[in-house]
Design an enzyme around this catalytic site. Structure first.
Site, PDB file in Angstrom:
ATOM      1  N   CYS A   4      46.643  47.579  43.633  1.00  0.00           N
ATOM      2  CA  CYS A   4      45.943  46.843  42.581  1.00  0.00           C
ATOM      3  C   CYS A   4      45.623  45.431  43.049  1.00  0.00           C
ATOM      4  CB  CYS A   4      46.793  46.818  41.310  1.00  0.00           C
ATOM      5  SG  CYS A   4      46.057  45.817  40.019  1.00  0.00           S
ATOM      6  N   CYS A  25      46.045  42.761  40.330  1.00  0.00           N
ATOM      7  CA  CYS A  25      47.430  42.376  40.014  1.00  0.00           C
ATOM      8  C   CYS A  25      48.040  41.529  41.129  1.00  0.00           C
ATOM      9  CB  CYS A  25      48.319  43.609  39.846  1.00  0.00           C
ATOM     10  SG  CYS A  25      47.550  44.991  39.032  1.00  0.00           S
ATOM     11  N   ASP A  26      47.727  41.844  42.382  1.00  0.00           N
ATOM     12  CA  ASP A  26      48.529  41.296  43.487  1.00  0.00           C
ATOM     13  C   ASP A  26      47.787  40.397  44.473  1.00  0.00           C
ATOM     14  OD1 ASP A  26      50.697  42.643  42.471  1.00  0.00           O
ATOM     15  OD2 ASP A  26      50.333  44.445  43.650  1.00  0.00           O
TER      16      ASP A  26
END
Ligand code: NAP
Length: 314
Positions: free
Chosen positions: A133, A136-137
Site C-alpha cells: 500500500c 499507507c506507507d
C-alpha cells in the site's frame, strides 16, 4: 445474535456499499457485513482520478461518502467476520463466530486482495520494508530508494505516487514491455525519478528485522544479482503490485468459478437462486470502482425483484 433481514451484503467496498444504498433505498431491510473497516481496495488507493464526478477525491474520501449515503437510506453496516454460509434453503444462513444472519437474498461483494510475489523473505518482511500500500506507507520511504515489482497499471501508478516521497523508484518488470495503459506509461517515462529494470524477477528479499537486500534474476541472461541498501540508508522499500487474488475461499464448491472469481450473468445472478455477486469478485473484463458500483446497483435491484416475487405470499 440472530439478525434477520431482507438483503445481506458481504463486503463493504464500492460494490457492497452501492448495493447497500440501492437496497436500503428500495426499503429492503439491508445489512452490510465486512470483517474490516469499509472500503476494500479503494481505502488504500491514493488517487481515484477516473471515477466520474469526483476527480479530486482520495480513495478514503470517496468511501466515506459512499458509507454516509448508504447509512442515510437506512443500511446497517456491521463489522463481523463471516465463517460459513448455507445457501441451500430459501432463507440463506450466514454465520460468524457469534452471530447468524438469515437473509432472503445475499449479495457477495468480497473483492480481491493484493497477490504476493511468493519469494522467500517476502512474508517475513511485511511492514519491515515490504508493503502493498503506497498510500499507507510511502511516507516511511522519504528520501530512500524503493523497488516496485510489476508492470501493470497499479505498479506504474503507485510507482509514480512513490516518487513524491522516495529518492528513486525502480519498477522491476518480468518482461521488456509494460502491461500498464499507454497513457500511464507515457507519464512514467517522463518522470525522472522512475527507473526500470526489465526482464527481471525477484528471487528473494533479505533482512534481519528490516529489508537490507534483494536478489534479482534476469530472465533472459539468468544473471543473478543482489542489491544491498545504501550504507547510509540501511534499508529500502519493496512494493509488490503483481495483481490480485479473489476473496472467495468461503464459497469454494458452491459457485461456478474461474481462478476463484465467481461467474454471474449480466444481472449479477450466480448459479444459486437468491445469491448475487458484484464487483471485483466476479469474472469480468474491467475491475474498477465504476464497474464495481454498477454491479452493486444491478445486484441490489435484482435482489429486490427476486424477494418481491419469491416471498410475496408471506
Ligand atoms: P495486472 O494488470 O494483473 O498486472 C500485474 C502485473 O504484475 C503484470 O505486469 C504482471 O506481469 C506482473 N506479475 C504478475 N505476477 C508476477 C510475479 N509473480 N512476479 C513479478 N511480476 C508479476 O494487475 P494491476 O496492475 O493490479 O491491475 C489490476 C486491474 O486494475 C487491471 O484491470 C487494471 O487495468 C486496473 N487498474 C486500473 C487503474 C487505472 O485505470 N487508473 C489503476 C490501477 C489498476 P505480466 O505483464 O508479465 O503479466
Amino acid at each position: 445474535m440472530v439478525r434477520e433481514c431482507d438483503v445481506l451484503i458481504i463486503g463493504a467496498g464500492p460494490a457492497g456499499l452501492t448495493s447497500a444504498l440501492y437496497s436500503a433505498r428500495a426499503k429492503m431491510d439491508t445489512v452490510l457485513v465486512d470483517k474490516s473497516n469499509p472500503g476494500g481496495q479503494i481505502a488504500i488507493t491514493h488517487e481515484v482520478a477516473n471515477y466520474p464526478g469526483s476527480p479530486n477525491d482520495t480513495g478514503p474520501k470517496l468511501i466515506e461518502k459512499m458509507v454516509d449515503q448508504a447509512k442515510q437510506f437506512g443500511a446497517e453496516i456491521i463489522r463481523d467476520c463471516i465463517l460459513s454460509v448455507d445457501f441451500s434453503g430459501d432463507i440463506k444462513i450466514v454465520k460468524s463466530q457469534e452471530n447468524e444472519y438469515h437473509a432472503k437474498a445475499v449479495i457477495i461483494a468480497t473483492g480481491a486482495n493484493p497477490r504476493k510475489i511468493g519469494c522467500p523473505g517476502e512474508n517475513k518482511l511485511i511492514g519491515k520494508g515490504v508493503s502493498y500500500c503506497a498510500t499507507c506507507d510511502a511516507d516511511f520511504f522519504t528520501d530512500l530508494e524503493v523497488f516496485v515489482i510489476g508492470g501493470g497499471d497499479t505498479a506504474v501508478e503507485e510507482g509514480m505516487y512513490l516518487t513524491k516521497f522516495a529518492r528513486k523508484v525502480t519498477v522491476v518488470h518480468r518482461r521488456d514491455e509494460l502491461r500498464a495503459a499507454k497513457s500511464i506509461q507515457e507519464k512514467a517515462f517522463k518522470n525522472e525519478k522512475i527507473h526500470f529494470m526489465w526482464d527481471t524477477v525477484v528471487n528473494e528479499i533479505k533482512g534481519d528485522g528490516i529489508v537490507e537486500s534483494i536478489v534479482f534474476e534476469n530472465r533472459k541472461t539468468n544473471e543473478v544479482t543482489e542489491y544491498f541498501a545504501d550504507e547510509e540508508d540501511g534499508t529500502f522499500g519493496v512494493f509488490p503490485f503483481v495483481g490480485y487474488t479473489p476473496n472467495s475461499s468461503l464459497f469454494e464448491g458452491l459457485f461456478e468459478m474461474d481462478w476463484g472469481y465467481i461467474k454471474t450473468d449480466d444481472n449479477m445472478k450466480t448459479n444459486i437462486e437468491g445469491v448475487y455477486a458484484a464487483g471485483d469478485i466476479r469474472i469480468k473484463s474491467l475491475r474498477q470502482v465504476v464497474t464495481a458500483t454498477a454491479d452493486g446497483a444491478i445486484a441490489a435491484v435484482q435482489a429486490e425483484k427476486y424477494i418481491e416475487d419469491k416471498f410475496k405470499e408471506e
